[in-house]
Enzyme design. Sequence first.
Site, PDB file in Angstrom:
ATOM      1  N   SER A   1     -31.344  41.223   8.360  1.00 34.92           N
ATOM      2  CA  SER A   1     -31.609  39.996   7.620  1.00 34.92           C
ATOM      3  C   SER A   1     -30.294  39.520   7.002  1.00 34.92           C
ATOM      4  CB  SER A   1     -32.698  40.245   6.564  1.00 34.92           C
ATOM      5  OG  SER A   1     -33.033  39.049   5.901  1.00 34.92           O
TER       6      SER A   1
ATOM      7  N   LYS B   1     -34.451  34.160   7.623  1.00 36.33           N
ATOM      8  CA  LYS B   1     -34.027  35.461   7.113  1.00 36.33           C
ATOM      9  C   LYS B   1     -34.935  35.926   5.966  1.00 36.33           C
ATOM     10  CE  LYS B   1     -30.583  36.467   9.837  1.00 36.33           C
ATOM     11  NZ  LYS B   1     -30.688  37.604  10.781  1.00 36.33           N
TER      12      LYS B   1
ATOM     13  N   TYR C   1     -31.917  28.755   8.450  1.00 31.11           N
ATOM     14  CA  TYR C   1     -31.353  30.095   8.585  1.00 31.11           C
ATOM     15  C   TYR C   1     -31.819  30.963   7.417  1.00 31.11           C
ATOM     16  CZ  TYR C   1     -28.022  33.898   9.154  1.00 31.11           C
ATOM     17  OH  TYR C   1     -27.451  35.139   9.312  1.00 31.11           O
TER      18      TYR C   1
END
Length: 256
Positions: A137, A152, A148
């Site tokens: 992650s 994550k 993004y």
Amino acid sequence: MTTALVTGATAGIGREFAVQLATRGDDLVLVARDVARLEALADELRAAHGVEVEVLPADLSDREQTARVAERVASNERPVDVLVNNAGYSLKKRFLDNDVADEEALFDVLARAVLVLSHAAGNTMRSRGRGAIVNVSSVASFMTSGTYSATKSFVTVFTEGLAAELRGTGVTATALCPGFTRTEFHERADVDMSRLPDLAWLDAPRVVRDALADVDRGKVVSVPGRRYKVAVAALRLLPRPLVRAQSRSAHRPSAD
């Protein structure tokens, strides 16, 4: 003999996982899109460490290819003992400025592939009573910087839930959340990081060493580097409006 499967294995953190796992004597299954780089890395690791290395080319934005990797992960005849979900990249522009097809492909690689491969590994490893799943992650998962960061965040929270589900089975799940790490990541995304101070950078070997140590301890969330441990602790305590304010000016997170 332990076998580890690493996605995104030809560069950056993924490559470093492959090197360190081979160094400790693990056989490998290497997954990435670039066949030439996969073969070169496989040859290098076989020669240096005497381990068996299987090359499995796949684009994890393609569902059929992801399913093929999942089948390999779930194999009982050639068991995978350690799964490292590392494949990833970033888009340079903001969410609304990107083509939605590009955003969907990013989501498939960063989130859907993690879900699919973790499902395959979790079931197979649980039936054997042993194994480890490492989902790469990012510190960005505790922020609010575009898709993004959002994907994550999914990876971190998903892994925490998976670890709870696997408790007592002999299988562990760890979310690795590095900060800025010196790899090809930013260069390939065409991002100028020259103004970031040296103090902010981690090196990939340190990130992976810390991650593997945390996996051995059964730690659920691994944050390499003291300064990033402090940053994550602060981000978890800060009111969300303040977190959003810190992230507002960023086009997208670039911690990986």
